[in-house]
Design an enzyme around this catalytic site. Structure first.
Site, short mmCIF file in Angstrom:
data_model
loop_
_atom_site.label_atom_id
_atom_site.label_comp_id
_atom_site.label_asym_id
_atom_site.label_seq_id
_atom_site.Cartn_x
_atom_site.Cartn_y
_atom_site.Cartn_z
N TRP A 91 0.81 -1.23 0.00
CA TRP A 91 0.00 0.00 0.00
C TRP A 91 0.84 1.27 0.00
O TRP A 91 1.86 1.34 0.68
CB TRP A 91 -0.88 -0.01 1.25
CG TRP A 91 -1.60 1.27 1.51
CD1 TRP A 91 -1.18 2.30 2.31
CD2 TRP A 91 -2.87 1.67 0.98
NE1 TRP A 91 -2.12 3.31 2.30
CE2 TRP A 91 -3.17 2.95 1.50
CE3 TRP A 91 -3.78 1.07 0.11
CZ2 TRP A 91 -4.35 3.64 1.18
CZ3 TRP A 91 -4.96 1.76 -0.20
CH2 TRP A 91 -5.22 3.02 0.33
N MET A 92 0.34 2.30 -0.72
CA MET A 92 0.93 3.64 -0.69
C MET A 92 -0.18 4.67 -0.54
O MET A 92 -1.20 4.59 -1.21
CB MET A 92 1.67 3.90 -2.00
CG MET A 92 1.95 5.35 -2.33
SD MET A 92 2.45 5.61 -4.06
CE MET A 92 4.19 5.27 -3.97
N ASN A 93 0.03 5.67 0.37
CA ASN A 93 -0.79 6.88 0.26
C ASN A 93 0.09 8.12 0.23
O ASN A 93 1.05 8.13 -0.56
CB ASN A 93 -1.97 6.91 1.25
CG ASN A 93 -1.69 6.84 2.72
OD1 ASN A 93 -1.36 5.78 3.23
ND2 ASN A 93 -1.82 7.94 3.43
N ASP A 94 -0.18 9.13 0.99
CA ASP A 94 0.41 10.47 0.79
C ASP A 94 1.90 10.53 0.44
O ASP A 94 2.71 9.84 1.06
CB ASP A 94 0.31 11.30 2.07
CG ASP A 94 -1.04 11.24 2.74
OD1 ASP A 94 -1.96 10.63 2.20
OD2 ASP A 94 -1.15 11.81 3.83
N TRP A 124 -4.32 0.02 3.76
CA TRP A 124 -3.73 0.87 4.78
C TRP A 124 -3.49 0.04 6.05
O TRP A 124 -4.31 -0.80 6.41
CB TRP A 124 -4.68 2.03 5.06
CG TRP A 124 -4.09 3.11 5.91
CD1 TRP A 124 -3.31 4.15 5.49
CD2 TRP A 124 -4.22 3.27 7.32
NE1 TRP A 124 -2.95 4.93 6.55
CE2 TRP A 124 -3.50 4.41 7.69
CE3 TRP A 124 -4.88 2.54 8.33
CZ2 TRP A 124 -3.41 4.87 9.01
CZ3 TRP A 124 -4.79 2.98 9.64
CH2 TRP A 124 -4.07 4.14 9.96
N ARG A 129 -1.74 16.63 13.03
CA ARG A 129 -0.80 15.84 12.22
C ARG A 129 -0.33 16.53 10.94
O ARG A 129 -0.83 17.56 10.54
CB ARG A 129 -1.43 14.50 11.87
CG ARG A 129 -2.74 14.57 11.11
CD ARG A 129 -3.21 13.14 10.80
NE ARG A 129 -4.50 13.11 10.13
CZ ARG A 129 -5.66 12.99 10.78
NH1 ARG A 129 -5.69 12.87 12.07
NH2 ARG A 129 -6.79 12.99 10.08
#
Ligand code: FRU
Length: 486
Positions: free
Chosen positions: A35-38, A62, A165
Site C-alpha cells: 500500500w501507498m498513500n500520501d 492501509w 498531524r
C-alpha cells in the site's frame, strides 16, 4: 507484530515477484509492493529528488504506516530505497504518519507525526505527536531520542486533542516553521503553525486558517510556500461539501493565496480554489528544486474508494506526475514537469482535421502523452475518447456554449465510474489539452495548466484505441500530437 525497516525491506524483496503487472504504471511512482498513500518528505537534497510516502508493505491496504522512499534525478524515473522509518518507538508506535523534510547543515531532516492508539476503538482512541528523524547519507534515518518535539500539551485550547498531524516544515528568515492540520472538535478544519530556532524546541505561533463551516470538518496535509511574491497554502479538507461541479469527491484539496505574517502567526487569504478537478487526487506536497521551480506531487487516489489492484495484485496507490506550479494572474497553474519530454517516443502527428461525428484517429496506446488543440466551430460538444475497445472508452469532452469540460469514466473498464466537470474558457476560440495516459491513469491539463483533472481507470488490455468526435455540428483539430512514453 514488531515492525522494523529491516523486516519491511525483507518482506518486499521476498514478495515482489507476486506483483501483477496489468495495471502497473510506466512513468509514475507506485509502491514497490503493498500500500501507498500520501507523498511525504519531498525534497531536492544533495543533487537529487527524494520522495517518501505513506506505506504499508504487508498488504495492499492501509495499515501501521511506514515511510517508503524513492530517489530520482529527474522526477520521472525513480529508484526505490530501503524503507526509511517504521513504527517501532513509543512515540510512533501505531504509525509514522505524514510529514515533510528540510535540509540542515548537510543533514536530511524528516519531521513526521507519530500516531498512538490508546484504547479499543482505534478510530476514536488515539493521539498524535510530532517527531524528527535525521540522515547523513540520505538513506538511513535515526529518530531523535528526544521525540516528540511537539507534544500534546502544546496544542492550543479549542483545538482537537486527537487530530494533530502532517507537519510541513519550512525555513523563513533564519527560523523554522511547521504548519499542521487539525480541527476545532466542532466540525471545522484548521491549520496550526509552530516556530523553532533549532527544530528541537517548538512554540505555538498561531492558528493560520480555519473553515467557516463550508470547508470540511478536518484539514490534513498543509503545505505553505512562497511563490511569485505571495504565500500559498495548500491543504486537504476532509468531507468538504460539494460546490457546483467542484469538490465532488469525499475529500478534496484546495489552495489559498495570501500573505503570511510569521511574527503574529496570521495568514490573510483572498479565497480558495481546487488544486485538481478530477476523481483521484489528495494530500499533495511540494518541493523547490535547484532551479527554483516549485513542484507538486499528489497521491493519485482518494480515501474510501475501491481500488481494483487491491484484489490479487498486491499493490495499491500511485503518485501523480510531478507538476510545476506557477502563479499567473492570481491563480495557480499546474504544468507537467518538462523532464517528461525526455521519455517521449517518436512523434505521431495529425494536422487540420475537420470533425463531424466520430473518427478513429488510427493511433493506439496505453502509455502516452497527447498535445491537442481544438478549434471550436458549430459543435455542441467535441472531444476525445481514449482507451477505446468495443464498448469501453474514457471520454474527455468540451461544450463551448457551457464552457464546460467533462471527464467521464463510466465505461472505462473495471473500477469506479462517474463524471467530473469543470468550467474553462476557450482562448481565441481554441481549447488546448495535454493528456497523459499511463496504464491505469489519466491526467488532463487544460489551457496551459489553468485546470487539471486526474483519474484512475482500469480498462482491458486491448482498450487502446483513440477517437475524436464532434456532435451537433463540427469542429477542427488544428494539431494532434502523440508520443508514447516509456
Ligand atoms: C492523509 C492522511 C494524513 C495522515 C496519513 C495517514 O491522507 O490521512 O492526515 O497523516 O494520511 O496515513
Amino acid at each position: 507484530m514488531n515492525y522494523t525497516t529491516t523486516a519491511a525491506d525483507r518482506f518486499i524483496s521476498e514478495n515482489k515477484h507476486l506483483l501483477r503487472p496489468d495495471y502497473r504504471l510506466n512513468y509514475h511512482l507506485m509502491s514497490e509492493f503493498g500500500w501507498m498513500n500520501d507523498p511525504n518528505g519531498f525534497i531536492f537534497y544533495d543533487g537529487q529528488f527524494h520522495l517518501f510516502y505513506q506505506h504499508y508493505p504487508y498488504k495492499p491496504y492501509w495499515g501501521p504506516m511506514h515511510w517508503g522512499h524513492a530517489v530520482s534525478a529527474d522526477l520521472i524515473k525513480w529508484r526505490y530505497m530501503p524503507v526509511a522509518i517504521a513504527p517501532d518507538q513509543p512515540f510512533d508506535r501505531d504509525g509514522c504518519f505524514s510529514g515533510s523534510a528540510v535540509e540542515r547543515g548537510g543533514e536530511l531532516v524528516l519531521m513526521y507525526t507519530g500516531h498512538i492508539v490508546t484504547g479499543p476503538d482505534k478510530d476514536k482512541d488515539y493521539y498524535q505527536v510530532q517527531n524528527i528523524a535525521v540522515s547523513r547519507d540520505g538513506a538511513t534515518f535515526v529518530k531523535w531520542n528526544t521525540n516528540p518535539v511537539i507534544d500534546r500539551a502544546q496544542i492550543p485550547d479549542g483545538v482537537s486533542r486527537k487530530d494533530f498531524r502532517d507537519p510541513k516544515v519550512f525555513e523563513r528568515d533564519g527560523r523554522y516553521y511547521a504548519v499542521l492540520g487539525s480541527n476545532d472538535g466542532r466540525g471545522n478544519g484548521l491549520i496550526l503553525m509552530y516556530r523553532s530556532d533549532d527544530l528541537a524546541q517548538w512554540t505555538f505561533a498561531g492558528e493560520i486558517a480555519r473553515s467557516d463551516g463550508t470547508l470540511g470538518d478536518n484539514w490534513e496535509c498543509p503545505d505553505l510556500f512562497r511563490l511569485g511574491g505571495r504565500d500559498v497554502l495548500i491543504m486537504s479538507p476532509q468531507r468538504m461539501p460539494a460546490q457546483g461541479d467542484h469538490y465532488r469527491n469525499l475529500h478534496s484539496t484546495t489552495y489559498m493565496i495570501g500573505e503570511l505574517d510569521t511574527d503574529n502567526g496570521v495568514f490573510l487569504y483572498d479565497g480558495y480554489e481546487p488544486v485538481d478537478c478530477g476523481f483521484d487526487f489528495y494530500a499533495p506536497q511540494t518541493a523547490v528544486d535547484d532551479k527554483g521551480r516549485r513542484i507538486v506531487i499528489g497521491w493519485m487516489e482518494t480515501w474510501e474508494t475501491e481500488i481494483p489492484t487491491q484484489n490479487g495484485h498486491h499493490w495499491a496507490g500511485a503518485m501523480t506526475l510531478p507538476r510545476e506550479v506557477t502563479l499567473v494572474d492570481g491563480k495557480l497553474r499546474f504544468c507537467p514537469a518538462a523532464e517528461l519530454a525526455a521519455y517521449r517516443g517518436p512523434l505521431e502527428e495529425i494536422h487540420e482535421l475537420r470533425l463531424e461525428g466520430e473518427t478513429d484517429l488510427g493511433l493506439r496506446g496505453d502509455s502516452y502523452e497527447l498535445d491537442v488543440v481544438f478549434r471550436a466551430e458549430t459543435a455542441v460538444e467535441f472531444g476525445l475518447k481514449l482507451r477505446v475497445d468495443g464498448a469501453e472508452e474514457t471520454v474527455l469532452a468540451y461544450r463551448p456554449n457551457e464552457r464546460l469540460f467533462r471527464f467521464n469514466r463510466d465505461r472505462s473498464g473495471i473500477g469506479l465510474g462517474g463524471e467530473r466537470r469543470t468550467a474553462i474558457e476557450l482562448e481565441d476560440g481554441r481549447l488546448a489539452l495535454r493528456v497523459f495516459v499511463d496504464k491505469s491513469s489519466v491526467e488532463v491539463f487544460l489551457q496551459d495548466g489553468r485546470k487539471v483533472m486526474t483519474g484512475r481507470i482500469y480498462p482491458g488490455e486491448n482498450s487502446s484505441g483513440i477517437r475524436a468526435f464532434a456532435s451537433g455540428g463540427s469542429c477542427r483539430i488544428e494539431v494532434f500530437r502523440k508520443w508514447d512514453i516509456n
